[in-house]
Design a protein around this motif. Structure first.
Motif, PDB file in Angstrom:
ATOM      1  N   LEU A 171       1.216 -13.041 -33.858  1.00 17.60           N
ATOM      2  CA  LEU A 171       0.985 -11.656 -34.268  1.00 17.60           C
ATOM      3  C   LEU A 171      -0.483 -11.318 -34.031  1.00 17.60           C
ATOM      4  O   LEU A 171      -1.367 -12.103 -34.387  1.00 17.60           O
ATOM      5  CB  LEU A 171       1.350 -11.494 -35.732  1.00 17.60           C
ATOM      6  N   GLY A 172      -0.746 -10.201 -33.397  1.00 19.87           N
ATOM      7  CA  GLY A 172      -2.121  -9.797 -33.121  1.00 19.87           C
ATOM      8  C   GLY A 172      -2.610 -10.209 -31.750  1.00 19.87           C
ATOM      9  O   GLY A 172      -3.649  -9.742 -31.293  1.00 19.87           O
ATOM     10  N   ARG A 173      -1.905 -11.098 -31.099  1.00 23.64           N
ATOM     11  CA  ARG A 173      -2.248 -11.493 -29.738  1.00 23.64           C
ATOM     12  C   ARG A 173      -1.379 -10.716 -28.756  1.00 23.64           C
ATOM     13  O   ARG A 173      -0.270 -10.315 -29.080  1.00 23.64           O
ATOM     14  CB  ARG A 173      -2.004 -12.996 -29.547  1.00 23.64           C
ATOM     15  N   ASN A 174      -1.889 -10.537 -27.542  1.00 28.68           N
ATOM     16  CA  ASN A 174      -1.145  -9.795 -26.533  1.00 28.68           C
ATOM     17  C   ASN A 174      -0.316 -10.682 -25.625  1.00 28.68           C
ATOM     18  O   ASN A 174       0.599 -10.203 -24.960  1.00 28.68           O
ATOM     19  CB  ASN A 174      -2.106  -8.976 -25.661  1.00 28.68           C
ATOM     20  N   VAL A 175      -0.649 -11.941 -25.565  1.00 31.12           N
ATOM     21  CA  VAL A 175      -0.020 -12.836 -24.599  1.00 31.12           C
ATOM     22  C   VAL A 175       1.065 -13.666 -25.263  1.00 31.12           C
ATOM     23  O   VAL A 175       0.843 -14.268 -26.314  1.00 31.12           O
ATOM     24  CB  VAL A 175      -1.076 -13.766 -23.963  1.00 31.12           C
ATOM     25  N   TYR A 176       2.215 -13.687 -24.619  1.00 33.95           N
ATOM     26  CA  TYR A 176       3.288 -14.558 -25.069  1.00 33.95           C
ATOM     27  C   TYR A 176       3.025 -15.959 -24.521  1.00 33.95           C
ATOM     28  O   TYR A 176       2.945 -16.164 -23.316  1.00 33.95           O
ATOM     29  CB  TYR A 176       4.644 -14.036 -24.585  1.00 33.95           C
ATOM     30  N   ASN A 177       2.882 -16.910 -25.438  1.00 36.68           N
ATOM     31  CA  ASN A 177       2.454 -18.247 -25.054  1.00 36.68           C
ATOM     32  C   ASN A 177       3.600 -19.161 -24.646  1.00 36.68           C
ATOM     33  O   ASN A 177       3.411 -20.071 -23.844  1.00 36.68           O
ATOM     34  CB  ASN A 177       1.728 -18.922 -26.223  1.00 36.68           C
ATOM     35  N   TYR A 178       4.747 -18.942 -25.250  1.00 38.60           N
ATOM     36  CA  TYR A 178       5.858 -19.860 -25.051  1.00 38.60           C
ATOM     37  C   TYR A 178       7.067 -19.102 -24.522  1.00 38.60           C
ATOM     38  O   TYR A 178       7.358 -17.990 -24.970  1.00 38.60           O
ATOM     39  CB  TYR A 178       6.224 -20.558 -26.364  1.00 38.60           C
ATOM     40  N   TRP A 179       7.746 -19.761 -23.582  1.00 37.04           N
ATOM     41  CA  TRP A 179       8.883 -19.137 -22.901  1.00 37.04           C
ATOM     42  C   TRP A 179      10.053 -20.094 -22.810  1.00 37.04           C
ATOM     43  O   TRP A 179       9.864 -21.311 -22.656  1.00 37.04           O
ATOM     44  CB  TRP A 179       8.473 -18.717 -21.485  1.00 37.04           C
ATOM     45  N   GLY A 180      11.245 -19.523 -22.852  1.00 36.23           N
ATOM     46  CA  GLY A 180      12.428 -20.312 -22.581  1.00 36.23           C
ATOM     47  C   GLY A 180      12.705 -20.372 -21.096  1.00 36.23           C
ATOM     48  O   GLY A 180      11.966 -19.805 -20.285  1.00 36.23           O
ATOM     49  N   GLN A 181      13.810 -21.018 -20.755  1.00 30.82           N
ATOM     50  CA  GLN A 181      14.138 -21.218 -19.347  1.00 30.82           C
ATOM     51  C   GLN A 181      14.937 -20.051 -18.767  1.00 30.82           C
ATOM     52  O   GLN A 181      15.078 -19.941 -17.563  1.00 30.82           O
ATOM     53  CB  GLN A 181      14.936 -22.520 -19.154  1.00 30.82           C
ATOM     54  N   GLY A 182      15.437 -19.193 -19.624  1.00 29.08           N
ATOM     55  CA  GLY A 182      16.161 -18.013 -19.183  1.00 29.08           C
ATOM     56  C   GLY A 182      17.671 -18.198 -19.147  1.00 29.08           C
ATOM     57  O   GLY A 182      18.179 -19.315 -19.022  1.00 29.08           O
ATOM     58  N   THR A 183      18.365 -17.080 -19.256  1.00 24.36           N
ATOM     59  CA  THR A 183      19.816 -17.065 -19.144  1.00 24.36           C
ATOM     60  C   THR A 183      20.218 -15.865 -18.293  1.00 24.36           C
ATOM     61  O   THR A 183      19.686 -14.771 -18.475  1.00 24.36           O
ATOM     62  CB  THR A 183      20.494 -17.039 -20.528  1.00 24.36           C
ATOM     63  N   GLN A 184      21.135 -16.090 -17.368  1.00 30.51           N
ATOM     64  CA  GLN A 184      21.508 -15.050 -16.415  1.00 30.51           C
ATOM     65  C   GLN A 184      22.519 -14.082 -17.022  1.00 30.51           C
ATOM     66  O   GLN A 184      23.528 -14.509 -17.595  1.00 30.51           O
ATOM     67  CB  GLN A 184      22.113 -15.684 -15.156  1.00 30.51           C
ATOM     68  N   VAL A 185      22.238 -12.807 -16.878  1.00 30.30           N
ATOM     69  CA  VAL A 185      23.179 -11.754 -17.252  1.00 30.30           C
ATOM     70  C   VAL A 185      23.510 -10.964 -15.992  1.00 30.30           C
ATOM     71  O   VAL A 185      22.610 -10.466 -15.312  1.00 30.30           O
ATOM     72  CB  VAL A 185      22.588 -10.823 -18.325  1.00 30.30           C
ATOM     73  N   THR A 186      24.779 -10.869 -15.684  1.00 29.14           N
ATOM     74  CA  THR A 186      25.230 -10.117 -14.519  1.00 29.14           C
ATOM     75  C   THR A 186      26.234  -9.069 -14.973  1.00 29.14           C
ATOM     76  O   THR A 186      27.235  -9.402 -15.614  1.00 29.14           O
ATOM     77  CB  THR A 186      25.874 -11.028 -13.465  1.00 29.14           C
ATOM     78  N   VAL A 187      25.949  -7.824 -14.633  1.00 29.26           N
ATOM     79  CA  VAL A 187      26.827  -6.722 -15.012  1.00 29.26           C
ATOM     80  C   VAL A 187      27.433  -6.143 -13.741  1.00 29.26           C
ATOM     81  O   VAL A 187      26.723  -5.652 -12.865  1.00 29.26           O
ATOM     82  CB  VAL A 187      26.058  -5.631 -15.781  1.00 29.26           C
TER      83      VAL A 187
END
Length: 119
Positions: free
Chosen positions: A101-117
């Motif tokens: 909170l208060g920082r602009n940068v997201y430090n940690y990320w997941g590997q992602g999940t694909q969504v196809t519509v």
């Protein structure tokens, strides 16, 4: 070590719904903001939604406002993204991320999940 693991992506027809989940582990997330981002092929990664771990504050991109709801379960260390009225342009890899909170940068990320519509 912070770990964010997304799940719940898949193939859905336009107008359908999906709920993405993000399992967060490795630390106490009090004082953090949890966010969802997405990246479509050939496009830059973009912000989708965010929620504070400590209060009900939420934020949404204009492109998803009214169709998407972000929520969390502190007891389970889970963050969710409920997506309704999906459109083909929502097709992307969706990432869970967190920042202090208060920082602009997201430090940690997941590997992602694909969504196809599909249309």
């Amino acid at each position: 070590q912070v770990q964010l693991v997304e799940s719940g992506g898949g193939l859905v027809q336009a107008g359908g719904s999906l709920r993405l989940s993000c399992a967060a582990s490795g630390r106490t997330f009090s004082g953090y903001v949890m966010g969802w981002f997405r990246q479509a092929p050939g496009k830059e990664r973009e912000f989708v939604a965010a929620i504070s771990w400590n209060d009900p504050s939420t934020a949404y991109a204009d492109s998803v406002k009214g169709r998407v709801t972000i929520s969390r379960d502190n007891a389970k260390n889970m963050v969710y993204l409920q997506m309704n009225s999906l459109k083909p342009e929502d097709t992307a890899v969706y990432y869970c991320a967190c920042r202090l909170l208060g920082r602009n940068v997201y430090n940690y990320w997941g590997q992602g999940t694909q969504v196809t519509v599909s249309s």
